[in-house]
Design a protein around this motif. Structure first.
Motif, PDB file in Angstrom:
ATOM      1  N   UNK A 104      51.605  -2.157 -26.491  1.00 46.64           N
ATOM      2  CA  UNK A 104      51.380  -1.445 -28.021  1.00 46.64           C
ATOM      3  C   UNK A 104      50.942  -2.130 -28.669  1.00 46.64           C
ATOM      4  N   UNK A 110      66.570  12.467 -22.951  1.00 47.15           N
ATOM      5  CA  UNK A 110      66.617  11.615 -24.467  1.00 47.15           C
ATOM      6  C   UNK A 110      65.613  12.684 -25.290  1.00 47.15           C
ATOM      7  N   UNK A 111      66.472  12.426 -26.531  1.00 47.14           N
ATOM      8  CA  UNK A 111      65.350  13.230 -28.075  1.00 47.14           C
ATOM      9  C   UNK A 111      65.307  12.508 -28.518  1.00 47.14           C
ATOM     10  N   UNK A 112      64.261  12.535 -29.402  1.00 50.10           N
ATOM     11  CA  UNK A 112      63.589  11.820 -30.393  1.00 50.10           C
ATOM     12  C   UNK A 112      63.733  12.818 -31.816  1.00 50.10           C
ATOM     13  N   UNK A 113      63.883  12.701 -33.126  1.00 46.54           N
ATOM     14  CA  UNK A 113      63.556  13.454 -34.266  1.00 46.54           C
ATOM     15  C   UNK A 113      62.609  12.135 -35.880  1.00 46.54           C
ATOM     16  N   UNK A 114      61.775  12.366 -35.773  1.00 45.76           N
ATOM     17  CA  UNK A 114      61.208  11.557 -36.784  1.00 45.76           C
ATOM     18  C   UNK A 114      60.280  12.123 -37.470  1.00 45.76           C
ATOM     19  N   UNK A 115      60.175  11.577 -38.659  1.00 45.26           N
ATOM     20  CA  UNK A 115      59.407  11.857 -39.838  1.00 45.26           C
ATOM     21  C   UNK A 115      57.838  12.374 -39.630  1.00 45.26           C
ATOM     22  N   UNK A 168      54.722  10.859 -40.809  1.00 46.38           N
ATOM     23  CA  UNK A 168      53.795   9.891 -40.895  1.00 46.38           C
ATOM     24  C   UNK A 168      53.610   9.163 -39.695  1.00 46.38           C
ATOM     25  N   UNK A 215      52.678   6.227 -39.590  1.00 46.54           N
ATOM     26  CA  UNK A 215      53.479   5.058 -39.079  1.00 46.54           C
ATOM     27  C   UNK A 215      54.152   5.166 -37.841  1.00 46.54           C
ATOM     28  N   UNK A 216      54.243   7.183 -37.904  1.00 49.37           N
ATOM     29  CA  UNK A 216      55.785   6.643 -36.860  1.00 49.37           C
ATOM     30  C   UNK A 216      55.173   7.529 -35.334  1.00 49.37           C
ATOM     31  N   UNK A 228      52.743   5.642 -33.681  1.00 48.63           N
ATOM     32  CA  UNK A 228      53.047   3.978 -33.082  1.00 48.63           C
ATOM     33  C   UNK A 228      54.397   3.844 -32.536  1.00 48.63           C
ATOM     34  N   UNK A 229      55.305   4.238 -33.720  1.00 43.43           N
ATOM     35  CA  UNK A 229      56.726   4.182 -32.615  1.00 43.43           C
ATOM     36  C   UNK A 229      56.697   5.259 -31.532  1.00 43.43           C
ATOM     37  N   UNK A 253      55.152   6.399 -29.812  1.00 37.23           N
ATOM     38  CA  UNK A 253      54.173   5.991 -28.342  1.00 37.23           C
ATOM     39  C   UNK A 253      54.420   5.452 -27.406  1.00 37.23           C
ATOM     40  N   UNK A 254      55.726   3.976 -28.862  1.00 35.79           N
ATOM     41  CA  UNK A 254      56.814   3.345 -27.787  1.00 35.79           C
ATOM     42  C   UNK A 254      57.720   3.541 -27.348  1.00 35.79           C
ATOM     43  N   UNK A 255      58.201   4.730 -28.264  1.00 29.68           N
ATOM     44  CA  UNK A 255      59.403   4.797 -27.637  1.00 29.68           C
ATOM     45  C   UNK A 255      59.270   5.556 -26.251  1.00 29.68           C
ATOM     46  N   UNK A 267      48.443  12.009 -29.118  1.00 29.99           N
ATOM     47  CA  UNK A 267      47.324  13.243 -29.624  1.00 29.99           C
ATOM     48  C   UNK A 267      48.015  14.263 -29.757  1.00 29.99           C
ATOM     49  N   UNK A 322      62.450   7.645 -41.337  1.00 25.35           N
ATOM     50  CA  UNK A 322      64.584   7.283 -40.919  1.00 25.35           C
ATOM     51  C   UNK A 322      63.551   8.277 -39.865  1.00 25.35           C
ATOM     52  N   UNK A 323      65.178   8.210 -38.665  1.00 27.57           N
ATOM     53  CA  UNK A 323      64.077   8.538 -37.358  1.00 27.57           C
ATOM     54  C   UNK A 323      65.927   8.506 -36.384  1.00 27.57           C
ATOM     55  N   UNK A 324      66.241   9.067 -35.707  1.00 25.25           N
ATOM     56  CA  UNK A 324      67.443   9.609 -34.821  1.00 25.25           C
ATOM     57  C   UNK A 324      67.149  10.437 -33.002  1.00 25.25           C
ATOM     58  N   UNK A 325      67.887   9.436 -32.443  1.00 25.06           N
ATOM     59  CA  UNK A 325      67.629   8.905 -31.599  1.00 25.06           C
ATOM     60  C   UNK A 325      69.094  10.377 -30.273  1.00 25.06           C
ATOM     61  N   UNK A 326      68.872  10.482 -29.995  1.00 23.84           N
ATOM     62  CA  UNK A 326      69.814  10.848 -28.692  1.00 23.84           C
ATOM     63  C   UNK A 326      69.632  10.701 -28.074  1.00 23.84           C
ATOM     64  N   UNK A 327      70.618   9.801 -26.927  1.00 21.87           N
ATOM     65  CA  UNK A 327      70.530   9.411 -24.499  1.00 21.87           C
ATOM     66  C   UNK A 327      71.665   9.499 -24.587  1.00 21.87           C
ATOM     67  N   UNK A 341      59.004  -2.296 -38.372  1.00 23.88           N
ATOM     68  CA  UNK A 341      57.821  -1.434 -39.411  1.00 23.88           C
ATOM     69  C   UNK A 341      58.697  -2.061 -40.723  1.00 23.88           C
ATOM     70  N   UNK A 369      52.219  -0.824 -42.105  1.00 20.20           N
ATOM     71  CA  UNK A 369      51.483   0.126 -40.496  1.00 20.20           C
ATOM     72  C   UNK A 369      50.867   1.342 -41.037  1.00 20.20           C
TER      73      UNK A 369
END
Ligand SMILES: Nc1ncnc2c1ncn2[C@@H]1O[C@H](COP(=O)(O)OP(=O)(O)O)[C@@H](O)[C@H]1O
Ligand SMILES: Nc1ncnc2c1ncn2[C@@H]1O[C@H](COP(=O)(O)OP(=O)(O)O)[C@@H](O)[C@H]1O
Ligand SMILES: [Mg+2]
Ligand SMILES: [Mg+2]
Lengths: 77, 146, 146
Positions: A63, B7-12, B14, B16-17, B19-20, B22-24, B48, C6-11, C31, C146
Motif C-alpha cells: 500500500x 470482521x467489522x471496522x468503525x473509523x472516522x 477523515x 487519512x483513514x 489508506x488505513x 484500504x490496508x485493513x 471509492x 480513533x478506530x474500533x475493530x471487532x473480529x 499515522x 498523511x
C-alpha cells in the motif's frame, strides 16, 4: 553544520515508510520471478512464503507504493 | 455457503483513514489467498466507497464509517456504510460520469469502478439516513488458510 | 490532550486473525510516524493481548475480540477486549512466568511483555464477564500525518 546534519541523519532511527517500500519492491520482484517461473500470477501466499514474510506485512507494504490509479482504467478492464 | 471469517471496522470520516481502511480490507481479504491483482481491485473499490462516504455522505464533516467483511470459500463480501446525507436518486448516481460535485473535480466514476472491479454491487440509500454499499468479489483458486 | 484519530475493530477469536489484528494496529499507529522499533513493540504487545483473548478468554471457542485505538500527539492508546472467561486474580496473572496453562507450553510472559514494550498497562477483568487490557505507548518525534 554539515557534520552535525550527517550525525543526526545517521542516528535517525529507521522510519516505517522506508522499510515498507523495501518490502514492497522486493515483493514485486518476487512476483515477476514467480510469473516467469510458473507462467501465471502467483497468489499472495506464494509470494509471502518465497520471501518468508507474513502475507499481511506484504499487503501493508504494497500500500505504501500504491500508484494513483487512473480513474478511467476500469472501463477497459 | 459456509462463513469462514468476518470482521467489522468503525473509523472516522477523515481522509487519512482512506489508506488505513484500504490496508485493513486487503489484509483481511488476503486470508483467501488472492493474487495481487485481485487484492488491488478490492482495495480500489473500497477506496471509492470510503471516499464517497467522506466527501458526499459527510461532506468532510465528522462522522463514522463502517466496513464489514465476510469471507466465504472463493468469495469476499464487503459492506461500506455511512450515516450521512444519503442519495436522492440511486439509479442516476450509479451512472458513469454522473457526479453531484462537478465543481470539485469529481469524475463521477466511483460506482462504475466498484461495479467493474467487483463481481456484484448493491446500493441502499435514502436522503437523511445514509448509504450502504454491498460489494462481492469472487477469488479464483482461493485457498482459505492459516 | 487533543484526540487526533480513533478506530474500533471487532473480529472473531480465530488464530488466523492474530496476524490480521497486528497489521491493523500497525497501519493505524503508522499515522503517528513511529520508528520501526516503536511499531514492532506495539505489534508485539497487541499480539500478546489478542492471543490471550483467544487462548485464555475464549479457550479456542468462538467469540468476539474488540480492538480500539486512539491517537494523540505523540501517544497511542490501545484497548483489547473480550467477553470471555475473565481473570480471577489479576495481580497474580500479571506476574512474570505465571500461567494458568503450563501444560500448553505457555510462557507466562504475555503481560510482562506488554508492560515492557508499552509505557502503561491497565487490566480490568472479572470471572465470567471478560477482560479489558488498556495500553499506552509514547511515540518520540511523532508527526501526525498523511
Ligand atoms: N456515500 C454517499 N453519500 C451520499 N451521496 C453519495 C454517496 N456515494 C455516492 N453518492 C452520490 O453519487 C454520486 C456518484 O458517485 P461516484 O460515482 O462515486 O462519483 P463521484 O464521487 O466522482 O461524484 C456522487 O456524486 C454523489 O452525489
Ligand atoms: N484475556 C484473558 N482472559 C482470561 N484470562 C487471561 C486473559 N489474559 C491473561 N489471562 C490469564 O493471565 C495469565 C497470564 O497471562 P500471560 O502473562 O499472557 O501468560 P500466558 O498467556 O503465557 O499464560 C494467563 O495464563 C491466564 O490465566
Ligand atoms: Mg466517488
Ligand atoms: Mg499470554
Amino acid at each position: 553544520i554539515g557534520e552535525i546534519r550527517r550525525y543526526l541523519r545517521d542516528n535517525n532511527p529507521i522510519r516505517v515508510s522506508r522499510s515498507l517500500r523495501d518490502v514492497a519492491y522486493k515483493a514485486l520482484q518476487v512476483r515477476d520471478v514467480l510469473v516467469n517461473k510458473n507462467s501465471r500470477e502467483p497468489s499472495i501466499n506464494e509470494i509471502a512464503s518465497e520471501m518468508n514474510v507474513p502475507r499481511e506485512e506484504i499487503v501493508f507494504a504494497l500500500d505504501a507504493i500504491q500508484e494513483p490509479i487512473s480513474l478511467f482504467e476500469p472501463i477497459y478492464h | 455457503m459456509e462463513l469462514l471469517n468476518e470482521m467489522q471496522l468503525d473509523f472516522l470520516s477523515k481522509s487519512e483513514n482512506e489508506a488505513f481502511s484500504r490496508i485493513v480490507i486487503a489484509a483481511f481479504a488476503s486470508q483467501l489467498d488472492p493474487t495481487l491483482d485481485e487484492l488491488a481491485d478490492i482495495k480500489t473499490a473500497v477506496s471509492e466507497a470510503v471516499t464517497n462516504s467522506i466527501i458526499h455522505g459527510y461532506e468532510d464533516k465528522p462522522g463514522i464509517i463502517r466496513i464489514q467483511a465476510k469471507l466465504y470459500d472463493g468469495r469476499i463480501e464487503i459492506v461500506v456504510q455511512d450515516w450521512g446525507k444519503g442519495i436522492e436518486d440511486i439509479e442516476k448516481a450509479r451512472q458513469p460520469l454522473w457526479t453531484s460535485k462537478p465543481e470539485q473535480d469529481r469524475s463521477g466514476m466511483g460506482f462504475t469502478i466498484m461495479e467493474n472491479f467487483m463481481d456484484e454491487l448493491e446500493v441502499e440509500s435514502s436522503p437523511g439516513s445514509g448509504t450502504l454499499v454491498r460489494m462481492t468479489k469472487n477469488i479464483k483458486d482461493s485457498k482459505y488458510s492459516r
